[in-house]
Scaffold this motif. Structure first.
Motif, PDB file in Angstrom:
ATOM      1  N   SER A 239       1.897   4.759   1.510  1.00 45.24           N
ATOM      2  CA  SER A 239       0.550   5.186   1.859  1.00 45.24           C
ATOM      3  C   SER A 239       0.618   6.189   2.993  1.00 45.24           C
ATOM      4  O   SER A 239       1.650   6.306   3.661  1.00 45.24           O
ATOM      5  CB  SER A 239      -0.314   3.989   2.264  1.00 45.24           C
ATOM      6  N   GLY A 240      -0.479   6.923   3.183  1.00 43.79           N
ATOM      7  CA  GLY A 240      -0.582   7.797   4.340  1.00 43.79           C
ATOM      8  C   GLY A 240      -0.510   9.281   4.070  1.00 43.79           C
ATOM      9  O   GLY A 240      -0.658  10.079   4.995  1.00 43.79           O
ATOM     10  N   GLY A 241      -0.279   9.693   2.844  1.00 43.43           N
ATOM     11  CA  GLY A 241      -0.234  11.121   2.556  1.00 43.43           C
ATOM     12  C   GLY A 241      -1.614  11.744   2.596  1.00 43.43           C
ATOM     13  O   GLY A 241      -2.621  11.060   2.772  1.00 43.43           O
ATOM     14  N   GLY A 242      -1.653  13.069   2.444  1.00 45.30           N
ATOM     15  CA  GLY A 242      -2.940  13.755   2.433  1.00 45.30           C
ATOM     16  C   GLY A 242      -2.810  15.223   2.748  1.00 45.30           C
ATOM     17  O   GLY A 242      -1.703  15.775   2.763  1.00 45.30           O
ATOM     18  N   LEU A 243      -3.957  15.832   3.004  1.00 49.67           N
ATOM     19  CA  LEU A 243      -4.030  17.248   3.340  1.00 49.67           C
ATOM     20  C   LEU A 243      -4.222  17.390   4.844  1.00 49.67           C
ATOM     21  O   LEU A 243      -5.095  16.736   5.433  1.00 49.67           O
ATOM     22  CB  LEU A 243      -5.194  17.900   2.605  1.00 49.67           C
ATOM     23  N   VAL A 244      -3.418  18.245   5.457  1.00 54.79           N
ATOM     24  CA  VAL A 244      -3.503  18.440   6.905  1.00 54.79           C
ATOM     25  C   VAL A 244      -3.264  19.911   7.209  1.00 54.79           C
ATOM     26  O   VAL A 244      -2.538  20.595   6.482  1.00 54.79           O
ATOM     27  CB  VAL A 244      -2.480  17.538   7.639  1.00 54.79           C
ATOM     28  N   GLN A 245      -3.864  20.391   8.278  1.00 51.67           N
ATOM     29  CA  GLN A 245      -3.672  21.782   8.689  1.00 51.67           C
ATOM     30  C   GLN A 245      -2.331  21.948   9.399  1.00 51.67           C
ATOM     31  O   GLN A 245      -1.805  20.982   9.979  1.00 51.67           O
ATOM     32  CB  GLN A 245      -4.805  22.210   9.608  1.00 51.67           C
ATOM     33  N   PRO A 246      -1.783  23.137   9.376  1.00 56.40           N
ATOM     34  CA  PRO A 246      -0.548  23.382  10.134  1.00 56.40           C
ATOM     35  C   PRO A 246      -0.717  22.972  11.593  1.00 56.40           C
ATOM     36  O   PRO A 246      -1.763  23.228  12.210  1.00 56.40           O
ATOM     37  CB  PRO A 246      -0.355  24.893   9.996  1.00 56.40           C
ATOM     38  N   GLY A 247       0.309  22.319  12.120  1.00 60.39           N
ATOM     39  CA  GLY A 247       0.257  21.802  13.487  1.00 60.39           C
ATOM     40  C   GLY A 247      -0.269  20.392  13.583  1.00 60.39           C
ATOM     41  O   GLY A 247      -0.185  19.777  14.652  1.00 60.39           O
ATOM     42  N   GLY A 248      -0.787  19.889  12.496  1.00 60.58           N
ATOM     43  CA  GLY A 248      -1.347  18.541  12.492  1.00 60.58           C
ATOM     44  C   GLY A 248      -0.297  17.462  12.319  1.00 60.58           C
ATOM     45  O   GLY A 248       0.911  17.734  12.277  1.00 60.58           O
ATOM     46  N   SER A 249      -0.783  16.221  12.213  1.00 62.36           N
ATOM     47  CA  SER A 249       0.098  15.061  12.109  1.00 62.36           C
ATOM     48  C   SER A 249      -0.334  14.152  10.976  1.00 62.36           C
ATOM     49  O   SER A 249      -1.524  14.091  10.624  1.00 62.36           O
ATOM     50  CB  SER A 249       0.085  14.256  13.418  1.00 62.36           C
ATOM     51  N   LEU A 250       0.638  13.450  10.443  1.00 62.32           N
ATOM     52  CA  LEU A 250       0.407  12.393   9.467  1.00 62.32           C
ATOM     53  C   LEU A 250       1.414  11.286   9.706  1.00 62.32           C
ATOM     54  O   LEU A 250       2.517  11.543  10.213  1.00 62.32           O
ATOM     55  CB  LEU A 250       0.580  12.908   8.025  1.00 62.32           C
ATOM     56  N   ARG A 251       1.035  10.076   9.323  1.00 59.70           N
ATOM     57  CA  ARG A 251       1.953   8.941   9.407  1.00 59.70           C
ATOM     58  C   ARG A 251       2.042   8.280   8.040  1.00 59.70           C
ATOM     59  O   ARG A 251       1.036   7.808   7.512  1.00 59.70           O
ATOM     60  CB  ARG A 251       1.487   7.927  10.442  1.00 59.70           C
ATOM     61  N   LEU A 252       3.246   8.265   7.492  1.00 55.08           N
ATOM     62  CA  LEU A 252       3.484   7.617   6.217  1.00 55.08           C
ATOM     63  C   LEU A 252       4.002   6.209   6.436  1.00 55.08           C
ATOM     64  O   LEU A 252       4.735   5.952   7.396  1.00 55.08           O
ATOM     65  CB  LEU A 252       4.505   8.407   5.398  1.00 55.08           C
ATOM     66  N   SER A 253       3.626   5.316   5.530  1.00 54.89           N
ATOM     67  CA  SER A 253       4.116   3.943   5.563  1.00 54.89           C
ATOM     68  C   SER A 253       4.644   3.574   4.183  1.00 54.89           C
ATOM     69  O   SER A 253       4.173   4.094   3.167  1.00 54.89           O
ATOM     70  CB  SER A 253       2.990   2.968   5.929  1.00 54.89           C
ATOM     71  N   CYS A 254       5.616   2.681   4.169  1.00 53.46           N
ATOM     72  CA  CYS A 254       6.159   2.189   2.906  1.00 53.46           C
ATOM     73  C   CYS A 254       6.540   0.728   3.098  1.00 53.46           C
ATOM     74  O   CYS A 254       7.392   0.412   3.943  1.00 53.46           O
ATOM     75  CB  CYS A 254       7.374   3.006   2.492  1.00 53.46           C
ATOM     76  N   ALA A 255       5.914  -0.151   2.337  1.00 51.13           N
ATOM     77  CA  ALA A 255       6.145  -1.582   2.459  1.00 51.13           C
ATOM     78  C   ALA A 255       6.834  -2.117   1.212  1.00 51.13           C
ATOM     79  O   ALA A 255       6.442  -1.795   0.087  1.00 51.13           O
ATOM     80  CB  ALA A 255       4.824  -2.308   2.676  1.00 51.13           C
ATOM     81  N   ALA A 256       7.841  -2.949   1.429  1.00 55.29           N
ATOM     82  CA  ALA A 256       8.562  -3.581   0.329  1.00 55.29           C
ATOM     83  C   ALA A 256       8.010  -4.975   0.080  1.00 55.29           C
ATOM     84  O   ALA A 256       7.687  -5.708   1.022  1.00 55.29           O
ATOM     85  CB  ALA A 256      10.050  -3.665   0.643  1.00 55.29           C
TER      86      ALA A 256
END
Length: 123
Positions: free
Chosen positions: A7-24
Protein backbone atom coordinates in the motif's frame (compact mmCIF):
# COMPACT_ATOMS: atom_id res chain seq x y z
CA UNK A 1 0.40 -19.78 1.90
CA UNK A 2 2.27 -16.51 2.15
CA UNK A 3 0.85 -13.26 0.86
CA UNK A 4 2.44 -9.83 0.60
CA UNK A 5 0.10 -6.86 0.42
CA UNK A 6 1.44 -3.45 -0.53
CA UNK A 7 0.00 0.00 0.00
CA UNK A 8 0.97 3.64 -0.23
CA UNK A 9 1.54 4.32 -3.91
CA UNK A 10 0.05 7.25 -5.78
CA UNK A 11 0.65 10.43 -7.71
CA UNK A 12 3.04 13.00 -6.27
CA UNK A 13 4.75 16.13 -7.57
CA UNK A 14 8.52 16.25 -8.01
CA UNK A 15 10.17 16.92 -4.66
CA UNK A 16 7.35 15.28 -2.78
CA UNK A 17 7.28 12.23 -0.53
CA UNK A 18 5.53 8.90 -0.32
CA UNK A 19 5.70 6.01 2.12
CA UNK A 20 5.16 2.48 0.89
CA UNK A 21 4.23 -0.41 3.15
CA UNK A 22 4.21 -4.15 2.57
CA UNK A 23 2.80 -6.62 5.08
CA UNK A 24 3.26 -10.38 5.00
CA UNK A 25 0.53 -12.74 6.12
CA UNK A 26 0.09 -16.50 6.24
CA UNK A 27 1.89 -19.35 7.91
CA UNK A 28 5.65 -19.11 7.98
CA UNK A 29 8.61 -19.60 10.31
CA UNK A 30 10.58 -16.46 9.65
CA UNK A 31 11.25 -13.66 7.22
CA UNK A 32 14.84 -13.04 6.27
CA UNK A 33 15.72 -10.30 3.81
CA UNK A 34 13.02 -7.76 2.95
CA UNK A 35 13.39 -5.52 -0.06
CA UNK A 36 11.88 -3.25 -2.66
CA UNK A 37 12.19 -3.35 -6.43
CA UNK A 38 10.66 -1.16 -9.11
CA UNK A 39 9.81 -1.42 -12.77
CA UNK A 40 9.92 1.86 -14.70
CA UNK A 41 7.68 2.11 -17.79
CA UNK A 42 9.08 0.03 -20.63
CA UNK A 43 12.01 -1.20 -18.55
CA UNK A 44 12.98 -4.25 -16.56
CA UNK A 45 12.45 -4.63 -12.85
CA UNK A 46 15.36 -3.22 -10.84
CA UNK A 47 16.60 -3.34 -7.28
CA UNK A 48 15.84 -0.37 -5.02
CA UNK A 49 16.68 -1.28 -1.42
CA UNK A 50 17.02 -4.22 0.96
CA UNK A 51 17.16 -4.78 4.70
CA UNK A 52 18.27 -8.06 6.30
CA UNK A 53 17.07 -9.35 9.65
CA UNK A 54 20.17 -7.93 11.24
CA UNK A 55 22.75 -5.97 9.38
CA UNK A 56 23.35 -3.19 6.96
CA UNK A 57 20.75 -1.86 4.57
CA UNK A 58 21.65 -1.50 0.91
CA UNK A 59 20.38 0.93 -1.70
CA UNK A 60 20.56 1.44 -5.41
CA UNK A 61 22.86 4.39 -6.07
CA UNK A 62 20.22 6.74 -7.48
CA UNK A 63 18.06 6.55 -4.33
CA UNK A 64 20.78 6.86 -1.70
CA UNK A 65 20.12 9.77 0.62
CA UNK A 66 16.50 10.08 -0.56
CA UNK A 67 14.91 6.69 0.25
CA UNK A 68 14.95 4.88 3.59
CA UNK A 69 14.00 1.24 4.05
CA UNK A 70 12.90 -0.05 7.45
CA UNK A 71 11.11 -3.04 8.91
CA UNK A 72 8.86 -3.91 11.81
CA UNK A 73 9.42 -7.57 12.59
CA UNK A 74 6.49 -7.73 15.02
CA UNK A 75 4.18 -6.69 12.19
CA UNK A 76 6.02 -8.59 9.42
CA UNK A 77 6.09 -5.34 7.52
CA UNK A 78 8.65 -3.50 5.44
CA UNK A 79 8.47 0.20 4.64
CA UNK A 80 10.03 2.45 2.03
CA UNK A 81 10.09 6.15 2.84
CA UNK A 82 10.69 8.04 -0.39
CA UNK A 83 11.66 11.72 -0.20
CA UNK A 84 12.73 14.25 -2.83
CA UNK A 85 11.00 12.20 -5.48
CA UNK A 86 11.97 12.68 -9.11
CA UNK A 87 10.11 11.85 -12.33
CA UNK A 88 12.60 9.05 -12.96
CA UNK A 89 11.37 7.35 -9.78
CA UNK A 90 8.08 6.63 -11.57
CA UNK A 91 7.22 2.96 -11.85
CA UNK A 92 5.51 0.00 -10.26
CA UNK A 93 7.09 -0.78 -6.89
CA UNK A 94 7.21 -4.37 -5.67
CA UNK A 95 8.14 -5.66 -2.25
CA UNK A 96 10.09 -8.88 -1.95
CA UNK A 97 10.69 -11.08 1.07
CA UNK A 98 12.72 -14.24 1.57
CA UNK A 99 10.39 -16.34 3.69
CA UNK A 100 11.09 -19.61 5.51
CA UNK A 101 8.08 -21.90 5.92
CA UNK A 102 7.40 -25.51 6.83
CA UNK A 103 6.39 -28.06 4.24
CA UNK A 104 5.87 -31.46 5.79
CA UNK A 105 9.09 -32.37 7.57
CA UNK A 106 11.07 -29.75 5.69
CA UNK A 107 11.75 -26.07 5.95
CA UNK A 108 11.89 -24.16 2.71
CA UNK A 109 13.10 -20.64 2.05
CA UNK A 110 12.05 -18.86 -1.10
CA UNK A 111 11.24 -15.35 -2.28
CA UNK A 112 7.72 -13.97 -2.37
CA UNK A 113 6.53 -10.87 -4.22
CA UNK A 114 3.83 -8.31 -3.60
CA UNK A 115 1.31 -7.40 -6.28
CA UNK A 116 2.94 -4.05 -7.00
CA UNK A 117 1.89 -0.48 -6.34
CA UNK A 118 2.09 2.37 -8.83
CA UNK A 119 4.20 5.41 -8.02
CA UNK A 120 3.93 8.34 -10.41
CA UNK A 121 6.05 11.46 -9.99
CA UNK A 122 4.78 14.22 -12.22
CA UNK A 123 3.81 17.88 -12.14
Amino acid sequence: QVQLVESGGGLVQPGGSLRLSCAASGRFVSINIMGWYRQPPGQQREFVAAIPTGGTTTYEDSVKGRFTISRDNAKNTVYLQMNSLKPEDTGVYYCNMDVTFSSGNYRITRPFWGQGTQVTVSS
